[in-house]
Design a protein around this motif. Structure first.
Motif, PDB file in Angstrom:
ATOM      1  N   ARG A 200      36.005  54.632 121.560  1.00 27.37           N
ATOM      2  CA  ARG A 200      37.433  54.381 122.124  1.00 27.37           C
ATOM      3  C   ARG A 200      38.101  53.872 120.796  1.00 27.37           C
ATOM      4  O   ARG A 200      37.561  53.249 119.972  1.00 27.37           O
ATOM      5  N   SER A 201      39.287  54.403 120.713  1.00 32.08           N
ATOM      6  CA  SER A 201      40.281  54.021 119.387  1.00 32.08           C
ATOM      7  C   SER A 201      41.603  53.813 119.912  1.00 32.08           C
ATOM      8  O   SER A 201      42.388  54.342 120.804  1.00 32.08           O
ATOM      9  N   ARG A 202      42.062  52.435 119.415  1.00 32.63           N
ATOM     10  CA  ARG A 202      43.030  52.167 119.430  1.00 32.63           C
ATOM     11  C   ARG A 202      44.075  51.715 118.166  1.00 32.63           C
ATOM     12  O   ARG A 202      43.565  50.919 117.626  1.00 32.63           O
ATOM     13  N   LEU A 203      44.937  52.536 117.966  1.00 39.34           N
ATOM     14  CA  LEU A 203      45.769  52.122 116.562  1.00 39.34           C
ATOM     15  C   LEU A 203      47.150  52.132 117.092  1.00 39.34           C
ATOM     16  O   LEU A 203      47.741  53.295 117.433  1.00 39.34           O
ATOM     17  N   GLU A 204      47.861  51.035 116.819  1.00 39.72           N
ATOM     18  CA  GLU A 204      49.253  50.920 116.973  1.00 39.72           C
ATOM     19  C   GLU A 204      49.842  50.105 116.017  1.00 39.72           C
ATOM     20  O   GLU A 204      49.388  49.092 115.629  1.00 39.72           O
ATOM     21  N   THR A 205      50.892  50.594 115.582  1.00 42.45           N
ATOM     22  CA  THR A 205      51.846  49.871 114.482  1.00 42.45           C
ATOM     23  C   THR A 205      53.375  50.006 114.519  1.00 42.45           C
ATOM     24  O   THR A 205      53.812  50.831 115.179  1.00 42.45           O
ATOM     25  N   LEU A 206      53.892  48.928 114.216  1.00 35.56           N
ATOM     26  CA  LEU A 206      55.460  48.694 114.113  1.00 35.56           C
ATOM     27  C   LEU A 206      55.730  48.495 112.614  1.00 35.56           C
ATOM     28  O   LEU A 206      55.429  47.432 112.233  1.00 35.56           O
ATOM     29  N   ASP A 207      56.526  49.386 111.964  1.00 39.63           N
ATOM     30  CA  ASP A 207      56.981  49.449 110.538  1.00 39.63           C
ATOM     31  C   ASP A 207      58.199  49.299 110.517  1.00 39.63           C
ATOM     32  O   ASP A 207      58.744  50.325 110.902  1.00 39.63           O
ATOM     33  N   VAL A 208      58.595  48.596 109.260  1.00 41.15           N
ATOM     34  CA  VAL A 208      60.265  48.754 108.891  1.00 41.15           C
ATOM     35  C   VAL A 208      60.269  48.686 107.700  1.00 41.15           C
ATOM     36  O   VAL A 208      59.782  48.086 106.975  1.00 41.15           O
ATOM     37  N   ALA A 209      61.317  49.289 107.297  1.00 33.44           N
ATOM     38  CA  ALA A 209      61.761  49.339 105.771  1.00 33.44           C
ATOM     39  C   ALA A 209      63.345  49.306 105.838  1.00 33.44           C
ATOM     40  O   ALA A 209      64.027  50.006 106.535  1.00 33.44           O
ATOM     41  N   GLY A 210      64.004  47.916 105.474  1.00 29.70           N
ATOM     42  CA  GLY A 210      65.415  48.068 105.600  1.00 29.70           C
ATOM     43  C   GLY A 210      66.183  47.192 104.658  1.00 29.70           C
ATOM     44  O   GLY A 210      65.310  46.393 104.062  1.00 29.70           O
ATOM     45  N   ASN A 211      67.365  47.248 104.285  1.00 30.11           N
ATOM     46  CA  ASN A 211      67.882  46.196 103.588  1.00 30.11           C
ATOM     47  C   ASN A 211      69.467  46.079 104.225  1.00 30.11           C
ATOM     48  O   ASN A 211      69.950  46.896 104.821  1.00 30.11           O
ATOM     49  N   ASP A 231      45.914  58.776 111.213  1.00 30.66           N
ATOM     50  CA  ASP A 231      44.825  59.723 111.206  1.00 30.66           C
ATOM     51  C   ASP A 231      43.711  59.064 111.677  1.00 30.66           C
ATOM     52  O   ASP A 231      42.985  58.456 111.326  1.00 30.66           O
ATOM     53  N   VAL A 232      43.533  59.622 113.062  1.00 28.84           N
ATOM     54  CA  VAL A 232      42.518  58.942 114.126  1.00 28.84           C
ATOM     55  C   VAL A 232      41.630  60.218 114.611  1.00 28.84           C
ATOM     56  O   VAL A 232      42.038  61.286 115.192  1.00 28.84           O
ATOM     57  N   ASN A 233      40.134  59.908 114.510  1.00 24.63           N
ATOM     58  CA  ASN A 233      39.145  60.896 115.061  1.00 24.63           C
ATOM     59  C   ASN A 233      38.336  59.935 115.737  1.00 24.63           C
ATOM     60  O   ASN A 233      37.467  59.067 115.357  1.00 24.63           O
ATOM     61  N   THR A 234      38.157  60.321 117.338  1.00 26.77           N
ATOM     62  CA  THR A 234      37.573  59.718 118.169  1.00 26.77           C
ATOM     63  C   THR A 234      36.439  60.884 118.894  1.00 26.77           C
ATOM     64  O   THR A 234      37.154  61.823 119.364  1.00 26.77           O
ATOM     65  N   ARG A 235      35.082  60.468 118.814  1.00 26.93           N
ATOM     66  CA  ARG A 235      34.286  61.260 119.186  1.00 26.93           C
ATOM     67  C   ARG A 235      33.078  60.570 119.990  1.00 26.93           C
ATOM     68  O   ARG A 235      32.379  59.693 119.418  1.00 26.93           O
ATOM     69  N   LEU A 249      25.196  60.572 134.415  1.00 24.02           N
ATOM     70  CA  LEU A 249      25.711  60.707 132.982  1.00 24.02           C
ATOM     71  C   LEU A 249      27.108  60.602 132.865  1.00 24.02           C
ATOM     72  O   LEU A 249      27.997  61.378 133.291  1.00 24.02           O
ATOM     73  N   ALA A 250      27.590  60.070 131.997  1.00 23.73           N
ATOM     74  CA  ALA A 250      28.831  60.040 131.475  1.00 23.73           C
ATOM     75  C   ALA A 250      29.425  60.026 129.961  1.00 23.73           C
ATOM     76  O   ALA A 250      28.721  59.081 129.245  1.00 23.73           O
ATOM     77  N   VAL A 251      30.131  60.925 129.729  1.00 24.26           N
ATOM     78  CA  VAL A 251      30.443  60.886 128.129  1.00 24.26           C
ATOM     79  C   VAL A 251      32.129  60.690 127.977  1.00 24.26           C
ATOM     80  O   VAL A 251      32.744  61.932 128.417  1.00 24.26           O
ATOM     81  N   ASN A 252      32.611  59.815 127.584  1.00 22.37           N
ATOM     82  CA  ASN A 252      33.962  59.494 127.323  1.00 22.37           C
ATOM     83  C   ASN A 252      34.624  59.354 126.128  1.00 22.37           C
ATOM     84  O   ASN A 252      33.890  58.447 125.414  1.00 22.37           O
ATOM     85  N   ALA A 253      35.620  60.052 125.608  1.00 22.94           N
ATOM     86  CA  ALA A 253      36.146  59.525 124.462  1.00 22.94           C
ATOM     87  C   ALA A 253      37.820  59.344 124.845  1.00 22.94           C
ATOM     88  O   ALA A 253      38.339  60.089 125.595  1.00 22.94           O
ATOM     89  N   GLU A 254      38.256  58.034 124.221  1.00 24.39           N
ATOM     90  CA  GLU A 254      39.534  57.732 124.639  1.00 24.39           C
ATOM     91  C   GLU A 254      40.644  57.333 123.357  1.00 24.39           C
ATOM     92  O   GLU A 254      39.859  56.753 122.619  1.00 24.39           O
ATOM     93  N   GLY A 255      41.441  57.794 123.290  1.00 25.61           N
ATOM     94  CA  GLY A 255      42.358  57.347 122.044  1.00 25.61           C
ATOM     95  C   GLY A 255      43.783  56.929 122.265  1.00 25.61           C
ATOM     96  O   GLY A 255      44.361  57.580 123.379  1.00 25.61           O
ATOM     97  N   ILE A 256      44.051  55.868 122.080  1.00 27.78           N
ATOM     98  CA  ILE A 256      45.555  55.136 122.368  1.00 27.78           C
ATOM     99  C   ILE A 256      46.308  55.087 121.150  1.00 27.78           C
ATOM    100  O   ILE A 256      45.512  54.274 120.045  1.00 27.78           O
ATOM    101  N   HIS A 257      47.234  55.576 120.946  1.00 27.49           N
ATOM    102  CA  HIS A 257      47.922  55.644 119.616  1.00 27.49           C
ATOM    103  C   HIS A 257      49.467  55.434 119.984  1.00 27.49           C
ATOM    104  O   HIS A 257      50.305  55.856 120.740  1.00 27.49           O
ATOM    105  N   LEU A 285      51.346  61.750 112.575  1.00 31.23           N
ATOM    106  CA  LEU A 285      50.387  61.302 113.610  1.00 31.23           C
ATOM    107  C   LEU A 285      49.564  62.409 113.690  1.00 31.23           C
ATOM    108  O   LEU A 285      49.674  63.293 114.223  1.00 31.23           O
ATOM    109  N   LYS A 286      48.155  62.117 113.384  1.00 30.42           N
ATOM    110  CA  LYS A 286      47.055  63.178 113.543  1.00 30.42           C
ATOM    111  C   LYS A 286      46.155  62.640 114.202  1.00 30.42           C
ATOM    112  O   LYS A 286      45.178  61.885 113.721  1.00 30.42           O
ATOM    113  N   THR A 287      45.829  63.109 115.411  1.00 31.46           N
ATOM    114  CA  THR A 287      44.554  62.627 116.258  1.00 31.46           C
ATOM    115  C   THR A 287      43.609  63.819 116.796  1.00 31.46           C
ATOM    116  O   THR A 287      44.059  65.019 116.831  1.00 31.46           O
ATOM    117  N   ARG A 288      42.263  63.435 116.941  1.00 30.46           N
ATOM    118  CA  ARG A 288      41.404  64.223 117.423  1.00 30.46           C
ATOM    119  C   ARG A 288      40.563  63.492 118.452  1.00 30.46           C
ATOM    120  O   ARG A 288      39.777  62.223 117.802  1.00 30.46           O
TER     121      ARG A 288
END
Length: 298
Positions: A200-211, A231-235, A249-257, A285-288
Motif C-alpha cells: 500500500r502506498s499513499r502520497l498526498e501533497t498540497l504545494d503552493v508558490a505565490g507572491n 513517482d510511485v511504484n507499488t507492487r 490466498l490474497a495478493v493486493n496492491a493499493e495506491g492512493i495519490h 504524476l507517475k504511478t504503477r
C-alpha cells in the motif's frame, strides 16, 4: 542604488525506508506469522517565506524593492517486506505487508469555494502555511517613492515512493480461510486471507508558490513557478518459484495519490502605476500499481 531586499531559501533533501525480510531461515509457528514494513511521514513541510517593505513612516520609500523565495523538496520513501527464496514458513496464517504513508497535513475543505486558499482545510486556519507540504512565497510592500517592486517565488517538490511486498519462498498456512487481524505495537493490521500479501502506498501533497506585490505609484512585477512531481511504484507479488499451500490466498496492491498544486500571483498599484503578474505550474504524476503471481509460482 538604495533598495529594500528580502530573500528566503528552504531545502529539504533525504529519504526514509523500512525493510522486513526473512532470509535463509525456517519458521515453525503454532500461531500466525506477520512480516510488516511501514514508513510514515506525518509532518513533511518545507517553507520559504520572504517579504520586503520599502514603505517609510512618512509614506516614502527606497526606489527599488525586491523579494524572492525558493523552496526545494526532494525526498525518497520506501518499504519492503519479503519472504526470501531460501525461507520456509509453516504457520496457521501468514501475512506480508509493505506500506508507505504520507497523507495531507489538512483535509480538503467541503464548504463552498474550495478553490480558494482560505478554504483548503475546512477549518480555515489563520496560518494556512502550517497545512502545506511545500510553500514558497514572496511579498513586496512599496512606498510612494518606490519606482520598481519585484517579487518572485519558486517551489520545487519531487517525491519518489517504492513499496514492495512479496513471497519468494515456501509458505504453508493451515488455518481457516477468511479475514483475520494482528496487533503490533498497539496498531491493528487487517489481512484478507489465510495467506495475504499486501502493498500500500499513499502520497498526498498540497504545494503552493505565490507572491503579492502592492505599490503606491510604482511599477510592480510578480512572478511564480510551482513544479511538483510524484513517482510511485507499488507492487505485491508471489515470486517465481515460490510455493504456497493454503486454504485462502490474497495478493493486493493499493495506491492512493493526491497532488494539489497552486500558483497564485498578483501585482497591484494605485494611480498611474503598473502591476504585472505571471504564474506557471507543472504537475507530474507517475504511478504503477501491480499485484501479480509470477511464472513458475505454485
Amino acid at each position: 542604488l538604495p533598495l529594500d531586499l528580502g530573500a528566503a531559501v528552504a531545502v529539504s533533501l533525504g529519504g526514509a525506508s523500512s525493510e522486513a525480510r526473512l532470509g535463509d531461515a525456517t519458521v515453525e509457528a503454532g500461531g500466525d506469522v506477520a512480516l510488516i514494513a511501514t514508513t510514515h511521514e506525518r509532518n513533511l513541510s518545507t517553507h520559504a517565506l520572504s517579504g520586503a517593505s520599502s514603505a517609510a513612516e512618512d509614506g516614502g520609500g527606497n526606489p527599488l524593492a525586491v523579494s524572492a523565495a525558493v523552496a526545494v523538496t526532494d525526498l525518497s520513501l520506501g518499504a519492503s517486506a519479503v519472504i526470501g527464496p531460501q525461507a520456509s514458513v509453516n504457520a496457521a496464517r501468514v501475512g506480508v505487508l509493505a506500506q508507505v504513508d504520507l497523507p495531507l497535513r489538512g483535509a480538503w475543505g467541503e464548504d463552498e469555494n474550495t478553490g480558494s486558499l482560505d478554504n483548503l482545510t475546512g477549518e480555515q486556519p489563520e496560518d494556512l502555511a502550517s497545512y502545506l507540504t511545500s510553500h514558497a512565497s514572496a511579498s513586496v510592500e512599496a512606498g510612494e517613492d518606490t519606482q520598481v517592486g519585484l517579487g518572485g517565488a519558486v517551489n520545487y517538490l519531487n517525491i519518489a515512493v517504492s513499496t514492495e511486498a512479496a513471497i519468494d519462498g515456501e509458505v504453508t498456512a493451515s488455518g481457516a480461510a477468511g479475514a483475520w487481524e494482528t496487533t503490533v505495537d498497539g496498531r491493528s493490521f487487517h489481512w484478507d486471507q489465510a495467506v495475504s500479501v499486501a502493498a500500500r502506498s499513499r502520497l498526498e501533497t498540497l504545494d503552493v508558490a505565490g507572491n503579492v506585490t502592492g505599490f503606491g505609484s510604482a511599477v510592480g512585477i510578480g512572478g511564480v513557478f510551482n513544479w511538483v512531481t510524484h513517482d510511485v511504484n507499488t507492487r505485491a507479488r508471489i515470486g517465481a518459484g515460490a510455493g504456497i499451500v493454503t486454504t485462502g490466498l490474497a495478493v493486493n496492491a493499493e495506491g492512493i495519490h493526491t497532488l494539489i498544486a497552486y500558483a497564485p500571483v498578483s501585482g497591484s498599484g494605485d494611480g498611474g502605476s503598473l502591476g504585472l503578474g505571471a504564474a506557471g505550474v507543472y504537475a507530474g504524476l507517475k504511478t504503477r500499481t501491480t499485484a501479480e503471481g509470477q511464472d513458475n509460482a505454485r
